[in-house]
Design a protein around this motif. Sequence first.
Motif, short mmCIF file in Angstrom:
data_model
loop_
_atom_site.label_atom_id
_atom_site.label_comp_id
_atom_site.label_asym_id
_atom_site.label_seq_id
_atom_site.Cartn_x
_atom_site.Cartn_y
_atom_site.Cartn_z
N GLU A 179 0.82 -1.21 0.00
CA GLU A 179 0.00 0.00 0.00
C GLU A 179 0.86 1.27 0.00
N TRP A 180 2.02 1.22 0.67
CA TRP A 180 2.90 2.40 0.67
C TRP A 180 3.47 2.61 -0.73
N ASN A 182 1.99 1.69 -3.41
CA ASN A 182 0.88 2.16 -4.23
C ASN A 182 0.61 3.64 -4.02
N VAL A 183 0.77 4.11 -2.79
CA VAL A 183 0.62 5.55 -2.54
C VAL A 183 1.62 6.31 -3.39
N ALA A 184 2.86 5.86 -3.36
CA ALA A 184 3.91 6.52 -4.15
C ALA A 184 3.59 6.44 -5.63
N ARG A 185 3.04 5.29 -6.07
CA ARG A 185 2.74 5.15 -7.49
C ARG A 185 1.61 6.09 -7.92
N THR A 186 0.55 6.16 -7.10
CA THR A 186 -0.56 7.03 -7.49
C THR A 186 -0.14 8.50 -7.47
N LEU A 187 0.88 8.82 -6.67
CA LEU A 187 1.36 10.20 -6.63
C LEU A 187 2.47 10.43 -7.67
N GLU A 188 2.69 9.43 -8.51
CA GLU A 188 3.68 9.51 -9.59
C GLU A 188 5.06 9.93 -9.08
N VAL A 189 5.46 9.34 -7.96
CA VAL A 189 6.77 9.62 -7.40
C VAL A 189 7.82 8.84 -8.20
N ARG A 193 13.20 9.08 -5.96
CA ARG A 193 12.55 9.72 -4.81
C ARG A 193 11.80 8.66 -4.00
N THR A 197 12.43 8.25 -0.14
CA THR A 197 11.41 8.78 0.77
C THR A 197 10.40 7.73 1.21
N VAL A 198 10.31 6.62 0.52
CA VAL A 198 9.33 5.60 0.92
C VAL A 198 10.04 4.30 1.32
#
Lengths: 279, 305
Positions: A179-180, A182-189, A193, A197-198
């Motif tokens: 899920e972490w 996926n958060v980064a993926r949906t925020l296009e990180v 980075r 950062t993750v």
Amino acid sequence: MSGSLTLRAAIVSVALFAVFVLGWHLATRSSGATSGMDPEYAKLMGATATQGKSAMPGPLDVASKLWEHLSQPFYDKGPNDKGLGIQIGYSIGRVLVGYLLAVVVAIPLGFLIGMSPLMHKALDPYIQILKPISPLAWMPLALYTIKDSSISAIFVIFICAVWPMLINTAFGVASVRREWINVARTLEVGTLRRAFTVVLPAAAPTILTGMRISIGIAWLVIVAAEMLVGGTGIGYFVWNEWNNLSITNVIIAILLIGVVGMFFDQLLARVARLVTFPE
Amino acid sequence: MSDFISIEAIAKRYPVRGRGTTTVFENLWLSMSRGEFGCIIGHSGCGKTTILNILAGLDRPSEGTVIVDGEAIDGTSLDRAVIFQSHALFPWRTVLGNVAFAVSSKWPKWSAAKVRAHAQSFIDLVGLSGSEAKHPSELSGGMKQRVGIARALSITPKILLMDEPFSALDALTRGTLQDEVRRICLETGQTTFMITHDVDEAIYLADKIFLMTNGPGAVLAEVVENPLPKDRGRIDLHRHPLYYATRNHILDFLVTRSKSFAETVTDHDPHHVPVIRPGIAEPTLLSLTPPPAADAAVRTAGRHP
């Protein structure tokens, strides 16, 4: 029952220490003059034969010798007579250089293995074969190729410290919660980075566990490695004092190795606490 | 092409060892207008989450395309924000840090102060002022999900995607958060797509409710248009004359028709899914006059067994 748990534990610790030292003292003390002996001859024979003194030094001998070492830790009277501070300094230096090299190699490589299932599968057989090899088995090969005993010792530290860090980093990185990511993926990180950062903060506690295991192993191995390569270092000191039959110095060295090992472990435990996050 | 979101003939298949592939759903069409709140309801395993993940760009359809605002989507996008079921906050960052992470991802060139101020305004929006410096471990479940909502909204997405966002919360907290989400979505005209198991939640929040049959081989059976007024409130929702008609229709579907749909309905056209607007239920007793003439595509709930 009175006082806090800490206080009571401290009392038990001190009592155990006192019992141990007393037992040690009683076991090694002189049992008095054994027999009438020509004083000239007695002088030649030494206390072991004439006073029934044990060959094992007692706590008082060790304490006075320790004081002697502590009062001048950094003297240098030639290759076979250096202060304990210098010897332990050599060992710490080698461990730190080998360990830091291992950090530089293991953490990025662990990231790669953890993030890429392909690299994980490809490198796994090598890791599985190389990991169980005793670091000292590399010593002849290192001496032959590097041709420098001191650098060989550093290489041995490197090779023993690299595996726990590599495996823990790869495991920590691979098991970052989906899920972490996926958060980064949906925020296009971006990948870099995301890694810093993750993935890094998420895997940091696992990585630190690996680093803590590694420094422990490195400190275990340096003593053995220095016994082999000789010259300087606490391991060489132990072996040299054994050859000198100075059991007192061997005991002091053992004590010192324990103290320094504990210091390293506590240092990394403290860093680990800094990067651990409560869920 | 007036639809804001248009899911066109998507399918999801997984390879099964030794037995070809299994199809979760196929030839699925679904559309939503701008500013609409859509809810998808269905039993576990019907592929709801897969549809949401495809919309988010976290998953790819085996066939078909998804068009958002006139463009086919390709992977994730900062235009589509996701609120995860498990809130998915970074435990090593504070509330402000979690929201600011999203803000600085969307606007990497913004100064730290600007990112901070923007994140703060969304923390205020979800009612978490004063908790900025707390870590997720210090927050209750409801507060964590508020942070998740603030993080998703802070990037001002075109579409808000929610995967059972309130299912892990207790009933009271769930109620307040539903109110907040409804308020925010109405105020900002946010297009929202949500997965839920909760029929009442769907009736309260959604304009359109998408009913899915059981998987594998799930289909979108029908679209229920919410007949309740836009200004519905939680307190008097259940007193509205159309509330039980809508609720019973959806429950009937979930209990019986979601299982039997494939056998009983043979002329289902997945491209033109019937749109249903539940009317006053069971017109049998009063049906001396025929039911009001309805649009050809619109059937009334009373016609279903």
